[in-house]
Design a protein around this motif. Structure first.
Motif, PDB file in Angstrom:
ATOM      1  N   CYS A  44      43.262  37.091   8.927  1.00  0.00           N
ATOM      2  CA  CYS A  44      44.191  37.499  10.001  1.00  0.00           C
ATOM      3  C   CYS A  44      43.651  36.965  11.316  1.00  0.00           C
ATOM      4  N   ALA A  45      44.565  36.564  12.219  1.00  0.00           N
ATOM      5  CA  ALA A  45      44.128  36.078  13.526  1.00  0.00           C
ATOM      6  C   ALA A  45      43.615  37.224  14.393  1.00  0.00           C
ATOM      7  N   GLY A  46      44.024  38.446  14.049  1.00  0.00           N
ATOM      8  CA  GLY A  46      43.540  39.600  14.799  1.00  0.00           C
ATOM      9  C   GLY A  46      44.185  39.779  16.160  1.00  0.00           C
ATOM     10  N   GLY A  47      45.418  39.299  16.286  1.00  0.00           N
ATOM     11  CA  GLY A  47      46.166  39.570  17.523  1.00  0.00           C
ATOM     12  C   GLY A  47      47.042  40.781  17.278  1.00  0.00           C
ATOM     13  N   ILE A  48      46.905  41.797  18.105  1.00  0.00           N
ATOM     14  CA  ILE A  48      47.777  42.967  17.930  1.00  0.00           C
ATOM     15  C   ILE A  48      48.661  43.107  19.158  1.00  0.00           C
ATOM     16  N   GLN A  49      49.952  43.140  18.893  1.00  0.00           N
ATOM     17  CA  GLN A  49      50.899  43.223  20.008  1.00  0.00           C
ATOM     18  C   GLN A  49      50.728  44.555  20.734  1.00  0.00           C
ATOM     19  N   ILE A  50      51.033  44.537  22.016  1.00  0.00           N
ATOM     20  CA  ILE A  50      50.939  45.764  22.817  1.00  0.00           C
ATOM     21  C   ILE A  50      51.807  46.852  22.189  1.00  0.00           C
ATOM     22  N   LYS A  51      53.006  46.439  21.735  1.00  0.00           N
ATOM     23  CA  LYS A  51      53.918  47.445  21.176  1.00  0.00           C
ATOM     24  C   LYS A  51      53.358  48.008  19.860  1.00  0.00           C
ATOM     25  N   ALA A  52      52.590  47.213  19.126  1.00  0.00           N
ATOM     26  CA  ALA A  52      51.997  47.712  17.885  1.00  0.00           C
ATOM     27  C   ALA A  52      50.865  48.684  18.205  1.00  0.00           C
ATOM     28  N   ALA A  53      50.028  48.297  19.166  1.00  0.00           N
ATOM     29  CA  ALA A  53      48.906  49.174  19.545  1.00  0.00           C
ATOM     30  C   ALA A  53      49.444  50.521  20.023  1.00  0.00           C
ATOM     31  N   GLY A  54      50.588  50.477  20.715  1.00  0.00           N
ATOM     32  CA  GLY A  54      51.189  51.705  21.239  1.00  0.00           C
ATOM     33  C   GLY A  54      51.669  52.649  20.138  1.00  0.00           C
ATOM     34  N   LEU A  55      51.821  52.149  18.926  1.00  0.00           N
ATOM     35  CA  LEU A  55      52.288  53.007  17.825  1.00  0.00           C
ATOM     36  C   LEU A  55      51.139  53.692  17.092  1.00  0.00           C
ATOM     37  N   ILE A  56      49.905  53.306  17.439  1.00  0.00           N
ATOM     38  CA  ILE A  56      48.764  53.891  16.718  1.00  0.00           C
ATOM     39  C   ILE A  56      48.470  55.279  17.289  1.00  0.00           C
ATOM     40  N   MET A  90      49.040  40.784  24.530  1.00  0.00           N
ATOM     41  CA  MET A  90      48.523  41.376  23.289  1.00  0.00           C
ATOM     42  C   MET A  90      47.012  41.581  23.432  1.00  0.00           C
ATOM     43  N   TYR A  91      46.438  42.223  22.429  1.00  0.00           N
ATOM     44  CA  TYR A  91      44.985  42.392  22.374  1.00  0.00           C
ATOM     45  C   TYR A  91      44.463  41.595  21.175  1.00  0.00           C
ATOM     46  N   THR A  92      43.182  41.219  21.237  1.00  0.00           N
ATOM     47  CA  THR A  92      42.576  40.676  20.023  1.00  0.00           C
ATOM     48  C   THR A  92      41.552  41.680  19.488  1.00  0.00           C
ATOM     49  N   LEU A  93      41.422  41.670  18.181  1.00  0.00           N
ATOM     50  CA  LEU A  93      40.448  42.555  17.529  1.00  0.00           C
ATOM     51  C   LEU A  93      39.946  41.903  16.250  1.00  0.00           C
ATOM     52  N   ASP A  94      38.951  42.508  15.679  1.00  0.00           N
ATOM     53  CA  ASP A  94      38.325  41.983  14.469  1.00  0.00           C
ATOM     54  C   ASP A  94      38.847  42.814  13.293  1.00  0.00           C
ATOM     55  N   ARG A  95      39.598  42.189  12.394  1.00  0.00           N
ATOM     56  CA  ARG A  95      40.250  42.967  11.336  1.00  0.00           C
ATOM     57  C   ARG A  95      39.286  43.733  10.433  1.00  0.00           C
ATOM     58  N   PRO A  96      38.156  43.147  10.004  1.00  0.00           N
ATOM     59  CA  PRO A  96      37.270  43.953   9.156  1.00  0.00           C
ATOM     60  C   PRO A  96      36.846  45.258   9.849  1.00  0.00           C
ATOM     61  N   ASP A  97      36.451  45.159  11.119  1.00  0.00           N
ATOM     62  CA  ASP A  97      36.028  46.370  11.853  1.00  0.00           C
ATOM     63  C   ASP A  97      37.210  47.304  12.094  1.00  0.00           C
ATOM     64  N   PHE A  98      38.319  46.725  12.500  1.00  0.00           N
ATOM     65  CA  PHE A  98      39.501  47.522  12.832  1.00  0.00           C
ATOM     66  C   PHE A  98      39.977  48.299  11.598  1.00  0.00           C
ATOM     67  N   ASP A  99      40.089  47.618  10.464  1.00  0.00           N
ATOM     68  CA  ASP A  99      40.591  48.285   9.260  1.00  0.00           C
ATOM     69  C   ASP A  99      39.614  49.364   8.791  1.00  0.00           C
ATOM     70  N   ASP A 100      38.328  49.087   8.972  1.00  0.00           N
ATOM     71  CA  ASP A 100      37.313  50.082   8.628  1.00  0.00           C
ATOM     72  C   ASP A 100      37.469  51.322   9.518  1.00  0.00           C
ATOM     73  N   TYR A 101      37.715  51.068  10.796  1.00  0.00           N
ATOM     74  CA  TYR A 101      37.927  52.153  11.759  1.00  0.00           C
ATOM     75  C   TYR A 101      39.144  53.002  11.344  1.00  0.00           C
ATOM     76  N   LEU A 102      40.224  52.300  10.961  1.00  0.00           N
ATOM     77  CA  LEU A 102      41.450  53.022  10.601  1.00  0.00           C
ATOM     78  C   LEU A 102      41.248  53.883   9.351  1.00  0.00           C
ATOM     79  N   PHE A 219      42.556  32.170  18.794  1.00  0.00           N
ATOM     80  CA  PHE A 219      42.532  33.496  19.423  1.00  0.00           C
ATOM     81  C   PHE A 219      41.073  33.861  19.726  1.00  0.00           C
ATOM     82  N   PRO A 220      40.759  34.171  20.977  1.00  0.00           N
ATOM     83  CA  PRO A 220      39.368  34.509  21.315  1.00  0.00           C
ATOM     84  C   PRO A 220      39.014  35.958  20.981  1.00  0.00           C
ATOM     85  N   LYS A 221      37.935  36.110  20.234  1.00  0.00           N
ATOM     86  CA  LYS A 221      37.365  37.451  19.991  1.00  0.00           C
ATOM     87  C   LYS A 221      36.052  37.529  20.766  1.00  0.00           C
TER      88      LYS A 221
END
Ligand SMILES: Cc1cc2nc3c(=O)[nH]c(=O)nc-3n(C[C@H](O)[C@H](O)[C@H](O)COP(=O)(O)OP(=O)(O)OC[C@H]3O[C@@H](n4cnc5c(N)ncnc54)[C@H](O)[C@@H]3O)c2cc1C
Length: 393
Positions: A44-56, A90-102, A219-221
Motif C-alpha cells: 500500500c502507498a499509505g496515503g490516507i485521505q482526510i475524509k477517511a481519517a475523519g471516519l476513524i 491527505m496524510y501518509t502513514l506506514d501500513r504495517p504500523d497503522f494496521d497493528d495499531y488498529l 509518497f513520502p513517509k
C-alpha cells in the motif's frame, strides 16, 4: 459449550479492525481472525485521505507521518508542475504500523483477536454461522468477510476471475542513502526548474503517461518513500518496467542498474454492479466487497465507510433477529457503489485523453482545486460528472 459470538470478522485490516472496534465498544461479543501475525507488511502507498481519517473513531495522530498539501505532477518524468492547496489533501502513514495499531485498538475495546489463523470455510445455517480455520471452528450469529482483495470472502462469494481489478506495484525505498536529496534537508524548492519536490515532506509526486491507463506515485513517509504504480493487470509487465526505469533513471533516487528492486504486487478490486455484498447472516466490507476507487485505486476511505455501514446494519440485525442484510446492500449501493461507478467513468474519460486533461489541469487552477476537493472528500465524482455535463444522469 463453545461461545457463540455476535459477530465473527475475517481479516483485521482497516475495515475488519474498525468494524470490530465499533461493535465491541458497543458491548457486542466479537471475534476477529487474521491469517497473518501482526505487524505484517501490506502492499500500500499509505496515503490516507482526510475524509477517511475523519471516519476513524479514535485518535490516529501518532500514526501520521506527513501532512500532504502539494502534488508534483509529471508526464513521463517531464513537463512537471506543482499544484498546491491551502488545506491538507491527505496524510501518509506506514501500513504495517497503522494496521497493528488498529487491531490493538479493536482488542483494547474487547474484541477477541486470533492472528496467524486462516479462515477456510464458512457455513450459514438457520441459527448461526460456523467459521472453519485450519486450527479450529468458531460459532457466531453473523459473519463479516473483511479479508481484503485476495482473501477468503471475495473468492468464496464471487467468480474471482471476473472481478474487475487494478494491479498495484510498490516498493518502500529508504530515504537515507537512496535519495539524491533526502527531504529533511530540502528547502523551499519551488523555484527550481525541475524535480522541485525532491521529497519535501508535504509533497507527493504523481507521474502520468508511463502506461496508458495508470499512474506512478512517490509518497513520502518518515524514513522511506513509497514508490509505486497502478494500472490494468494486462499491463503488468509495462507497469513493472516503467516503475523500475523511473526509479533507476529519474533524478529522485541514487539507485543503479545493478541494485535489486523487489517490487510487491497486489490487486485493488473495483466492484461491478452485481458482485456479492451480503446474504443471510453474511456481509462483506472493504476490499472484500470490491470497494476500490476506479480512478485513484484508493480503498481506505470506502473500506472504513463500509465498516460504519456494516456496524449500523449489524446492530439492527441483532436487535430484530433479522439477518437478511438487505438494508446493508442498499446503503452500500447508495453511499459507495454509485461513486465507484462514476470513478470508473472518470477514469475512462481522463486516461483515454490523459495528455489533454493533464494540460488542462496544469493551466487551470480551478480544475486543480476541484481535484483537490475530490481528494479531500468535499466533492464527489458525481459532482464532477454533472459539472462537466459529460453525461446525463
Ligand atoms: C499498491 C497499492 C497501493 C495502495 N495505496 C493506497 C493508498 O495510498 N491509499 C488508499 O486509500 N488505499 C490504497 N490502496 C488500497 C488499500 O490498501 C486497500 O483498499 C485497503 O487495505 C483495504 O482494507 P481492508 O481492510 O478491506 O483489506 P486489507 O487491508 O487487505 O486487510 C485484509 C486482511 O485480511 C487478512 N486475510 C486475508 N485472507 C484471510 C483469510 N482467509 N483468513 C483470515 N484473514 C485473512 C489479511 O491478512 C489482511 O490483514 C493500495 C493498494 C495497493 C495494492
Amino acid at each position: 459449550m463453545k461461545e457463540i459470538f455476535d459477530v465473527i470478522i475475517s481479516g483485521s485490516g482497516p475495515s475488519g479492525s474498525i468494524l470490530g472496534y465499533l461493535l465491541s465498544s458497543s458491548g457486542y461479543r466479537v471475534l476477529i481472525i487474521d491469517k497473518e501475525k501482526f505487524p505484517r507488511y501490506k502492499v500500500c502507498a499509505g496515503g490516507i485521505q482526510i475524509k477517511a481519517a475523519g471516519l476513524i473513531p479514535f485518535n490516529i495522530d501518532s500514526q501520521i507521518h506527513n501532512v500532504i498539501k502539494k502534488i508534483h505532477f509529471q508526464r513521463k518524468a517531464k513537463d512537471d508542475f506543482l499544484g498546491e492547496y491551502d488545506q491538507p489533501l491527505m496524510y501518509t502513514l506506514d501500513r504495517p504500523d497503522f494496521d497493528d495499531y488498529l487491531v490493538k485498538k479493536a482488542a483494547g475495546a474487547g474484541c477477541v483477536v486470533k492472528t496467524g489463523e486462516k479462515v477456510q470455510e464458512v457455513s450459514a445455517g438457520n441459527n448461526n454461522v460456523v467459521v472453519f480455520t485450519g486450527k479450529d471452528k468458531y460459532y457466531g450469529k453473523i459473519f463479516s468477510g473483511s479479508d481484503g482483495a485476495n482473501g477468503f470472502s471475495i473468492k468464496k462469494y464471487n467468480n474471482y476471475r471476473k472481478i474487475r481489478k487494478i494491479i498495484g506495484y510498490e516498493i518502500e525505498i529508504p530515504v537515507s542513502g537512496y535519495c539524491k536529496k533526502p527531504y529533511p534537508e530540502s528547502k523551499n524548492i519551488r523555484d527550481q526548474e525541475r524535480n522541485f519536490a525532491l521529497f519535501d515532506k508535504d509533497t507527493v509526486v504523481i507521474d502520468f503517461g508511463g502506461v496508458k491507463f495508470g499512474y506512478l506515485w512517490l509518497f513520502p513517509k518518515n524514513k522511506r518513500i513509497s514508490a509505486g504504480m497502478g494500472g490494468f493487470p494486462e499491463k503488468s509487465k509495462e507497469i513493472k518496467k516503467y516503475l523500475s526505469f523511473f526509479i533507476r533513471n529519474t533524478d529522485f533516487f541514487d539507485i543503479n542498474e545493478k541494485q535489486e528492486l523487489p517490487l510487491h504486487a497486489h490487486f485493488i478490486p473495483v466492484r461491478k454492479k452485481n458482485d456479492f455484498i451480503s446474504s443471510y447472516r453474511i456481509l462483506v466490507t472493504g476490499d472484500a466487497a470490491g470497494l476500490g476507487d476506479g480512478f485513484t485505486g484508493e480503498g481506505l476511505h470506502n473500506a472504513i465507510l463500509s465498516s460504519h455501514i456494516a456496524f449500523s446494519s449489524i446492530k439492527e440485525a441483532l436487535k430484530n433477529s433479522s439477518f437478511e442484510f438487505h438494508d446493508y446492500s442498499e446503503m452500500i449501493s447508495r453511499e459507495i457503489i454509485k461513486n465507484i461507478e462514476y470513478s470508473v467513468i472518470i477514469s475512462k474519460i481522463f486516461f483515454s485523453s490523459q495528455y489533454f486533461y493533464y494540460k488542462l489541469i496544469k493551466k487551470n487552477e480551478k480544475l486543480f482545486k476541484s481535484c483537490c476537493k475530490i481528494l479531500r472528500g468535499e466533492k464527489t465524482y458525481l459532482d464532477v460528472v454533472n459539472k462537466l455535463k459529460l453525461i446525463r444522469i
